[in-house]
Motif scaffolding. Structure first.
Motif, PDB file in Angstrom:
ATOM      1  N   ASP A 136      -4.957  19.097  -8.297  1.00 43.27           N
ATOM      2  CA  ASP A 136      -4.678  18.698  -9.670  1.00 43.27           C
ATOM      3  C   ASP A 136      -3.686  17.543  -9.745  1.00 43.27           C
ATOM      4  O   ASP A 136      -3.043  17.311 -10.763  1.00 43.27           O
ATOM      5  CB  ASP A 136      -4.180  19.886 -10.502  1.00 43.27           C
ATOM      6  N   GLY A 137      -3.563  16.785  -8.655  1.00 47.43           N
ATOM      7  CA  GLY A 137      -2.792  15.551  -8.676  1.00 47.43           C
ATOM      8  C   GLY A 137      -1.288  15.711  -8.624  1.00 47.43           C
ATOM      9  O   GLY A 137      -0.557  14.780  -8.944  1.00 47.43           O
ATOM     10  N   ARG A 138      -0.784  16.870  -8.198  1.00 43.15           N
ATOM     11  CA  ARG A 138       0.655  17.091  -8.099  1.00 43.15           C
ATOM     12  C   ARG A 138       1.147  16.682  -6.715  1.00 43.15           C
ATOM     13  O   ARG A 138       0.417  16.795  -5.726  1.00 43.15           O
ATOM     14  CB  ARG A 138       1.001  18.559  -8.369  1.00 43.15           C
ATOM     15  N   ILE A 139       2.394  16.221  -6.638  1.00 39.76           N
ATOM     16  CA  ILE A 139       2.897  15.686  -5.370  1.00 39.76           C
ATOM     17  C   ILE A 139       4.094  16.446  -4.818  1.00 39.76           C
ATOM     18  O   ILE A 139       4.610  16.101  -3.757  1.00 39.76           O
ATOM     19  CB  ILE A 139       3.258  14.194  -5.503  1.00 39.76           C
ATOM     20  N   ALA A 140       4.558  17.496  -5.532  1.00 43.35           N
ATOM     21  CA  ALA A 140       5.675  18.295  -5.020  1.00 43.35           C
ATOM     22  C   ALA A 140       5.684  19.650  -5.714  1.00 43.35           C
ATOM     23  O   ALA A 140       5.387  19.754  -6.914  1.00 43.35           O
ATOM     24  CB  ALA A 140       7.004  17.586  -5.244  1.00 43.35           C
ATOM     25  N   PHE A 141       6.051  20.684  -4.966  1.00 40.09           N
ATOM     26  CA  PHE A 141       6.241  22.007  -5.559  1.00 40.09           C
ATOM     27  C   PHE A 141       7.543  22.017  -6.369  1.00 40.09           C
ATOM     28  O   PHE A 141       8.543  21.413  -5.956  1.00 40.09           O
ATOM     29  CB  PHE A 141       6.331  23.071  -4.461  1.00 40.09           C
ATOM     30  N   PRO A 142       7.568  22.710  -7.509  1.00 39.20           N
ATOM     31  CA  PRO A 142       8.800  22.757  -8.304  1.00 39.20           C
ATOM     32  C   PRO A 142       9.982  23.359  -7.554  1.00 39.20           C
ATOM     33  O   PRO A 142      11.131  22.972  -7.796  1.00 39.20           O
ATOM     34  CB  PRO A 142       8.413  23.638  -9.505  1.00 39.20           C
ATOM     35  N   ASP A 143       9.730  24.292  -6.635  1.00 38.33           N
ATOM     36  CA  ASP A 143      10.816  24.946  -5.910  1.00 38.33           C
ATOM     37  C   ASP A 143      11.097  24.322  -4.555  1.00 38.33           C
ATOM     38  O   ASP A 143      11.993  24.776  -3.832  1.00 38.33           O
ATOM     39  CB  ASP A 143      10.492  26.430  -5.706  1.00 38.33           C
ATOM     40  N   ALA A 144      10.358  23.286  -4.202  1.00 37.72           N
ATOM     41  CA  ALA A 144      10.540  22.624  -2.907  1.00 37.72           C
ATOM     42  C   ALA A 144      10.065  21.187  -3.065  1.00 37.72           C
ATOM     43  O   ALA A 144       8.871  20.903  -2.985  1.00 37.72           O
ATOM     44  CB  ALA A 144       9.754  23.336  -1.811  1.00 37.72           C
ATOM     45  N   ALA A 145      11.017  20.276  -3.280  1.00 33.02           N
ATOM     46  CA  ALA A 145      10.679  18.916  -3.700  1.00 33.02           C
ATOM     47  C   ALA A 145      10.183  18.018  -2.578  1.00 33.02           C
ATOM     48  O   ALA A 145       9.712  16.907  -2.830  1.00 33.02           O
ATOM     49  CB  ALA A 145      11.886  18.261  -4.364  1.00 33.02           C
ATOM     50  N   GLU A 146      10.275  18.463  -1.324  1.00 28.06           N
ATOM     51  CA  GLU A 146       9.848  17.610  -0.218  1.00 28.06           C
ATOM     52  C   GLU A 146       8.346  17.341  -0.301  1.00 28.06           C
ATOM     53  O   GLU A 146       7.540  18.271  -0.316  1.00 28.06           O
ATOM     54  CB  GLU A 146      10.179  18.254   1.127  1.00 28.06           C
ATOM     55  N   TYR A 175       0.846  -1.197   0.000  1.00 27.67           N
ATOM     56  CA  TYR A 175       0.000   0.000   0.000  1.00 27.67           C
ATOM     57  C   TYR A 175       0.877   1.241   0.000  1.00 27.67           C
ATOM     58  O   TYR A 175       1.931   1.278   0.616  1.00 27.67           O
ATOM     59  CB  TYR A 175      -0.951   0.005   1.196  1.00 27.67           C
ATOM     60  N   CYS A 176       0.442   2.263  -0.745  1.00 19.42           N
ATOM     61  CA  CYS A 176       1.228   3.486  -0.838  1.00 19.42           C
ATOM     62  C   CYS A 176       0.561   4.602  -0.037  1.00 19.42           C
ATOM     63  O   CYS A 176      -0.622   4.535   0.294  1.00 19.42           O
ATOM     64  CB  CYS A 176       1.401   3.917  -2.296  1.00 19.42           C
ATOM     65  N   SER A 177       1.344   5.623   0.267  1.00 19.76           N
ATOM     66  CA  SER A 177       0.838   6.809   0.951  1.00 19.76           C
ATOM     67  C   SER A 177       1.388   8.032   0.255  1.00 19.76           C
ATOM     68  O   SER A 177       2.610   8.211   0.181  1.00 19.76           O
ATOM     69  CB  SER A 177       1.260   6.804   2.428  1.00 19.76           C
ATOM     70  N   LEU A 178       0.496   8.855  -0.280  1.00 21.02           N
ATOM     71  CA  LEU A 178       0.909  10.061  -0.988  1.00 21.02           C
ATOM     72  C   LEU A 178      -0.059  11.203  -0.681  1.00 21.02           C
ATOM     73  O   LEU A 178      -1.224  10.977  -0.364  1.00 21.02           O
ATOM     74  CB  LEU A 178       0.936   9.819  -2.503  1.00 21.02           C
ATOM     75  N   VAL A 179       0.460  12.407  -0.768  1.00 22.54           N
ATOM     76  CA  VAL A 179      -0.366  13.611  -0.648  1.00 22.54           C
ATOM     77  C   VAL A 179      -0.402  14.277  -2.011  1.00 22.54           C
ATOM     78  O   VAL A 179       0.653  14.487  -2.624  1.00 22.54           O
ATOM     79  CB  VAL A 179       0.206  14.598   0.379  1.00 22.54           C
ATOM     80  N   THR A 180      -1.581  14.607  -2.502  1.00 22.24           N
ATOM     81  CA  THR A 180      -1.689  15.267  -3.794  1.00 22.24           C
ATOM     82  C   THR A 180      -2.419  16.600  -3.655  1.00 22.24           C
ATOM     83  O   THR A 180      -3.231  16.799  -2.749  1.00 22.24           O
ATOM     84  CB  THR A 180      -2.439  14.408  -4.824  1.00 22.24           C
ATOM     85  N   SER A 181      -2.110  17.493  -4.575  1.00 24.01           N
ATOM     86  CA  SER A 181      -2.884  18.727  -4.699  1.00 24.01           C
ATOM     87  C   SER A 181      -4.200  18.416  -5.399  1.00 24.01           C
ATOM     88  O   SER A 181      -4.444  17.277  -5.818  1.00 24.01           O
ATOM     89  CB  SER A 181      -2.080  19.754  -5.502  1.00 24.01           C
ATOM     90  N   CYS A 202      -6.119  20.694  -0.507  1.00 27.30           N
ATOM     91  CA  CYS A 202      -6.821  21.620  -1.414  1.00 27.30           C
ATOM     92  C   CYS A 202      -5.966  22.841  -1.759  1.00 27.30           C
ATOM     93  O   CYS A 202      -6.269  23.982  -1.390  1.00 27.30           O
ATOM     94  CB  CYS A 202      -8.149  22.035  -0.812  1.00 27.30           C
ATOM     95  N   VAL A 203      -4.871  22.564  -2.467  1.00 27.63           N
ATOM     96  CA  VAL A 203      -4.044  23.603  -3.076  1.00 27.63           C
ATOM     97  C   VAL A 203      -3.873  23.236  -4.548  1.00 27.63           C
ATOM     98  O   VAL A 203      -4.010  22.066  -4.922  1.00 27.63           O
ATOM     99  CB  VAL A 203      -2.660  23.718  -2.384  1.00 27.63           C
ATOM    100  N   ALA A 258       1.249  19.172   1.987  1.00 28.77           N
ATOM    101  CA  ALA A 258       0.385  19.259   3.159  1.00 28.77           C
ATOM    102  C   ALA A 258       0.684  20.504   3.981  1.00 28.77           C
ATOM    103  O   ALA A 258      -0.201  21.310   4.274  1.00 28.77           O
ATOM    104  CB  ALA A 258       0.545  18.012   4.029  1.00 28.77           C
ATOM    105  N   SER A 259       1.935  20.687   4.351  1.00 32.10           N
ATOM    106  CA  SER A 259       2.270  21.746   5.306  1.00 32.10           C
ATOM    107  C   SER A 259       2.128  23.146   4.721  1.00 32.10           C
ATOM    108  O   SER A 259       1.931  24.114   5.467  1.00 32.10           O
ATOM    109  CB  SER A 259       3.690  21.548   5.837  1.00 32.10           C
ATOM    110  N   LYS A 260       2.217  23.289   3.397  1.00 35.48           N
ATOM    111  CA  LYS A 260       2.046  24.598   2.774  1.00 35.48           C
ATOM    112  C   LYS A 260       0.586  24.881   2.407  1.00 35.48           C
ATOM    113  O   LYS A 260       0.295  25.864   1.734  1.00 35.48           O
ATOM    114  CB  LYS A 260       2.927  24.707   1.525  1.00 35.48           C
ATOM    115  N   ASN A 261      -0.311  24.030   2.864  1.00 37.76           N
ATOM    116  CA  ASN A 261      -1.743  24.325   2.763  1.00 37.76           C
ATOM    117  C   ASN A 261      -2.088  25.189   3.974  1.00 37.76           C
ATOM    118  O   ASN A 261      -2.345  24.690   5.067  1.00 37.76           O
ATOM    119  CB  ASN A 261      -2.555  23.023   2.764  1.00 37.76           C
TER     120      ASN A 261
END
Length: 314
Positions: free
Chosen positions: A66-76, A58-64, A260-261, A81-84
């Motif tokens: 629009d289904g994105r999983i990392a900011f281009p300027d911050a890959a963590e 089983y996987c665990s991921l956080v998506t925006s 919801c970002v 989640a935390s920048k919401n």
């Protein structure tokens, strides 16, 4: 209790509301039972029946949105989640949920990119109560950390994951990666290159190298090998491996937290650098449950279904 960093969670503020529960999917095998888990989710974490010939994956991921999983300027990954900024305790519940999933796993499968992007992160359970609960249920304090690599060249062996000497590690590689993993291991190493060699008890004081495939890993055989080694449940925290396991019809379940970002553009998606499924043959999912913290954060759990498009021509 392990001496790794712990997070002090405010369980009541993270309490989630169940919006949907699929009664057609039987959850019969307990992953983790903990009093604070009942506060947040109102129930222990349970899973469907596990496969007999491989671990339950089983996987665990956080998506925006629009289904994105990392900011281009911050890959963590956790930043989705935390920048919401509107989610508040919903972001903390995301981090807590990942720890619940870790606490339920015999092993965690990391990608090398995750280690590069999170230089101080280690594959342990950050919630003290969950760690104590897993030990009480007969599991070791820290799940086995499985590091997949084709040839070892992408692994940051200087990472605390390997240098602290306290994380139980399994390198999952092809024959091309064996020498580099052996050379860079600070612990005694045992090479496992057949199903027969898997019939043993894993010892945390060693590092192991599971060798499968040729130019690429044979994940079907590799998962059989990990099952034979005694690993019943594996949490996948690598987006790339998530996609590859879906291609091999091996991933059983997806925990997708929905922040919801909106990112858009060229931001990273799951399996972005690999071949997409086509319009006829692609995995489907059935929702197991939907939880809500606020209008800014949701927690979705999917059972993955394969073979739905077989025999169709369009």
């Amino acid at each position: 209790m392990s001496d790794f960093l712990k997070t002090a969670f405010d369980y009541k503020s993270m309490q989630l509301k169940c919006l949907y529960r699929n009664e057609d999917i039987a959850l019969v095998q307990t992953g983790i039972e903990d009093e604070h888990l009942r506060t947040v989710y109102s129930a222990p974490l349970k899973f469907p029946v596990h496969p007999q010939d491989r671990p339950y994956l089983y996987c665990s991921l956080v998506t925006s949105v629009d289904g994105r999983i990392a900011f281009p300027d911050a890959a963590e990954g956790p930043f989705i989640a935390s920048k919401n900024y509107l989610a508040k305790e919903g972001s903390a519940a995301d981090w807590y949920t990942l720890n619940v999933l870790r606490a339920s796993a015999d092993a965690i499968l990391f990608g090398a990119a995750t280690l590069h992007n999170e230089p101080s992160g280690t594959g342990h359970v950050y919630d003290a109560s969950l760690e104590e609960s897993r030990v009480r249920m007969g599991m070791q304090e820290i799940p086995w950390n499985i590091i997949p690599t084709l040839d070892g060249s992408d692994v940051p062996f200087h990472h605390i994951e390997f240098t602290c000497g306290k994380i139980p590690v399994i390198f999952y590689t092809t024959p091309k990666g064996v020498q580099r993993c052996v050379h860079n291991s600070l612990k005694p190493v045992e090479i496992i290159d057949s199903l027969e060699a898997c019939r043993q008890t894993l010892k945390p004081e060693k590092n192991y190298i599971v060798v499968t495939g040729a130019d690429v890993m044979d994940n079907v055989l590799g998962m059989r090998m990990l099952k034979t080694l005694g690993l019943q449940r594996i949490l996948v925290e690598s987006p790339s491996l998530t996609h590859l396991l879906l291609q091999d019809a091996l991933l059983d379940e997806m925990f997708l937290n929905y922040s919801c970002v909106y990112l858009g553009g060229d931001a990273l998606t799951i399996g972005k650098h690999f071949q997409s499924f086509d319009s006829v043959h692609h995995p489907h999912t059935s929702l197991i449950s939907v939880y809500l913290h606020s209008s800014h954060y949701m927690y979705l759990r999917h059972k993955v279904l394969y073979g739905i498009g077989e025999g169709r021509e369009e």
